[in-house]
Scaffold this motif. Structure first.
Motif, PDB file in Angstrom:
ATOM      1  N   ASP A 121      41.840  66.733  78.240  1.00 29.14           N
ATOM      2  CA  ASP A 121      43.157  67.083  78.610  1.00 29.14           C
ATOM      3  C   ASP A 121      44.139  65.773  79.081  1.00 29.14           C
ATOM      4  O   ASP A 121      45.263  65.705  78.824  1.00 29.14           O
ATOM      5  N   LYS A 122      43.640  65.061  80.012  1.00 25.06           N
ATOM      6  CA  LYS A 122      44.307  64.136  80.649  1.00 25.06           C
ATOM      7  C   LYS A 122      43.608  62.471  80.267  1.00 25.06           C
ATOM      8  O   LYS A 122      42.537  62.838  80.134  1.00 25.06           O
ATOM      9  N   GLU A 123      44.272  61.605  80.175  1.00 26.49           N
ATOM     10  CA  GLU A 123      43.687  60.409  80.027  1.00 26.49           C
ATOM     11  C   GLU A 123      42.863  59.693  81.203  1.00 26.49           C
ATOM     12  O   GLU A 123      43.178  60.254  82.238  1.00 26.49           O
ATOM     13  N   TYR A 124      41.845  59.205  81.120  1.00 28.10           N
ATOM     14  CA  TYR A 124      41.097  58.702  82.129  1.00 28.10           C
ATOM     15  C   TYR A 124      40.309  57.342  81.781  1.00 28.10           C
ATOM     16  O   TYR A 124      40.501  56.845  80.637  1.00 28.10           O
ATOM     17  N   ASN A 125      39.768  56.833  82.880  1.00 28.86           N
ATOM     18  CA  ASN A 125      39.370  55.405  82.598  1.00 28.86           C
ATOM     19  C   ASN A 125      37.978  55.498  83.019  1.00 28.86           C
ATOM     20  O   ASN A 125      37.328  56.152  83.817  1.00 28.86           O
ATOM     21  N   LEU A 126      37.138  54.480  82.308  1.00 30.51           N
ATOM     22  CA  LEU A 126      35.656  54.390  82.468  1.00 30.51           C
ATOM     23  C   LEU A 126      35.588  52.997  82.794  1.00 30.51           C
ATOM     24  O   LEU A 126      35.905  51.832  82.292  1.00 30.51           O
ATOM     25  N   ALA A 127      35.303  52.599  84.007  1.00 29.22           N
ATOM     26  CA  ALA A 127      35.153  51.197  84.722  1.00 29.22           C
ATOM     27  C   ALA A 127      33.966  50.386  84.301  1.00 29.22           C
ATOM     28  O   ALA A 127      32.830  50.901  84.312  1.00 29.22           O
ATOM     29  N   ASP A 128      34.119  49.139  83.939  1.00 27.54           N
ATOM     30  CA  ASP A 128      32.952  48.206  83.829  1.00 27.54           C
ATOM     31  C   ASP A 128      32.709  47.345  84.907  1.00 27.54           C
ATOM     32  O   ASP A 128      31.866  46.594  84.748  1.00 27.54           O
ATOM     33  N   GLY A 129      33.832  47.323  85.797  1.00 27.61           N
ATOM     34  CA  GLY A 129      33.519  46.122  86.731  1.00 27.61           C
ATOM     35  C   GLY A 129      34.355  44.874  86.605  1.00 27.61           C
ATOM     36  O   GLY A 129      34.652  44.635  85.657  1.00 27.61           O
ATOM     37  N   GLY A 130      34.440  44.481  87.685  1.00 25.82           N
ATOM     38  CA  GLY A 130      35.528  43.221  87.700  1.00 25.82           C
ATOM     39  C   GLY A 130      36.751  43.343  87.160  1.00 25.82           C
ATOM     40  O   GLY A 130      37.455  42.570  86.689  1.00 25.82           O
ATOM     41  N   GLY A 131      37.495  44.648  87.364  1.00 25.45           N
ATOM     42  CA  GLY A 131      38.771  44.669  86.985  1.00 25.45           C
ATOM     43  C   GLY A 131      38.827  45.316  85.564  1.00 25.45           C
ATOM     44  O   GLY A 131      40.004  45.815  84.983  1.00 25.45           O
ATOM     45  N   LEU A 132      37.779  45.200  84.749  1.00 24.53           N
ATOM     46  CA  LEU A 132      37.705  45.644  83.265  1.00 24.53           C
ATOM     47  C   LEU A 132      37.323  47.218  83.259  1.00 24.53           C
ATOM     48  O   LEU A 132      36.607  47.806  83.940  1.00 24.53           O
TER      49      LEU A 132
END
Length: 414
Positions: A20-31
């Motif tokens: 329903d809302k945008e979300y982030n999947l972190a890869d590390g190191g700022g990515l």
């Protein structure tokens, strides 16, 4: 204990679903991969600005166009910039702008800049010829090409059809003009080097042919042809004017009344009308003055001594004399410019000082100090030489009607 981010896998990235809302999947190191409700996935690099110390994001592109591996590579490059205190977003924007500007610097665009300078060093007629040749043979294929992408094969491929037709002189001139444009681009910092410097080696050199000119003993034939030829009086006066004054066709055709000093019997041609962009003074013989008097009733109220038929406010075309000579049967034997050779050969054969002859022909001495001295020193000697030359033309016209002899002493045809 600090949180450790587990790197993403290709499967996780591929199978991530919108919410329903945008979300982030972190890869590390700022990515990180940002997944939006509509299903689109965007790579982001989050970092601390090296100067402001504020947090900032920079987009690395859309998945799957930009893969996980590609996103990691970009993020690594940006982290390297940060170690050098360089803001990656500013760096990317500057690079994009530079690339955009480079692509906007097309060959035609740079050629226009070059031509603005070039045309101040040549006569208007010659500058017109230069630009027309580029519009006709170069711009249709290469005009829109960014100059930093222009290669020697590009230029050679464009010029080959002309070479195949045997237009080797045109190929040579176009090659020279392209090289001037590229050298201008180098000197103005638009490209690092000129890739066209050696293109002339790809073509056969044109045979060097001197402009057709009569031998001195054939001058009477020309004078007789002027008498019996079916040509307009303005054209005939133009030809005789050029013959007596020893100037180039364009300089003769563009003669203006305000350039003539009748009291001093001198013709002052301004620098902008001369081939070498230096003013030239021509001592006028009695015969030359007589030609002006012949033209005075025709054009004395106008700017130019030899007005054009269709537009009297302009001057006669410089090719008019050539066309008239061809109609009179001198095609392949004499062109208007060749009359200078007739004068030069005759005067040299009669023992006149070669430097004085060169000064009369407005051939520029490479030594500017000597050239300035010669202009002042030779004027009196040139006056005597021009009087002799005009008298010699009169003798060649013996038995024919000579406009330069004046209306009261016109010779009749036998």
């Amino acid at each position: 204990m600090a949180n450790v981010t587990t790197p993403l896998t290709n499967t996780e990235v591929k199978q991530s679903k919108p919410k329903d809302k945008e979300y982030n999947l972190a890869d590390g190191g700022g990515l990180a991969l940002r997944v939006k409700p509509i299903g689109s996935k965007l790579w982001l690099f989050n970092y601390t600005h090296p100067q402001t110390r504020k947090r900032a994001n920079i987009s690395l592109g859309v998945y799957p166009a930009v893969s996980l591996a590609a996103a990691r590579k970009l993020a690594g490059e940006y982290r390297e910039l940060l170690t050098q205190k360089i803001d990656p977003k500013s760096q990317r924007d500057a690079s994009a702008l530079a690339e955009q500007e480079a692509h906007s610097r097309t060959l035609k665009h740079v050629a226009e800049q070059w031509f603005d300078v070039k045309k101040t060093t040549v006569t208007p007629n010659y500058s017109e010829d230069i630009w027309r040749s580029l519009e006709l043979h170069i711009f249709p294929k290469l005009g829109k090409k960014p100059i930093h992408n222009l290669t020697a094969p590009d230029a050679i491929h464009t010029l080959k059809p002309l070479a195949a037709k045997g237009s080797l002189e045109t190929v040579k001139r176009l090659g020279q003009r392209l090289n001037e444009i590229m050298t201008y681009a180098v000197n103005t910092g638009q490209i690092a080097a000129n890739p066209l410097a050696g293109i002339k080696s790809a073509f056969q050199a044109p045979e060097k042919n001197n402009l057709p000119a009569l031998m001195p003993d054939e001058l009477p034939e020309l004078m007789r042809a002027l008498t019996i030829g079916s040509i307009k009086i303005t054209t005939r006066c133009l030809i005789e004017w050029q013959l007596h004054t020893m100037v180039r066709p364009s300089e003769a055709a563009g003669t203006c009344w305000n350039e003539i000093d009748f009291n001093k019997a001198l013709w002052f041609i301004p620098a902008e009308r001369m081939k070498k962009k230096r003013p030239h003074t021509v001592p006028l013989s009695q015969q030359a003055i007589a030609l002006l008097e012949t033209m005075r009733p025709i054009s004395g109220h106008r700017e130019h001594v030899f007005p054009a038929d269709r537009n009297p406010k302009s001057h006669i075309h410089q090719q008019t004399a050539n066309m008239a000579l061809k109609r009179m049967g001198f095609g392949g034997r004499l062109v208007a410019h060749g009359m200078r050779s007739v004068a030069s050969t005759t005067l040299n054969e009669k023992g006149f000082d070669a430097d004085v002859i060169e000064a009369a022909l407005a051939h520029v001495d490479s030594n500017e100090v000597r050239a300035a001295y010669n202009r002042a020193e030779y004027l009196q000697r040139r006056t005597k030489m021009m009087e002799w030359w005009s008298s010699h033309i009169d003798q060649a016209a013996s038995g024919n009607m000579s406009l330069a002899a004046g209306t009261k002493t016109l010779r009749k045809v036998n």
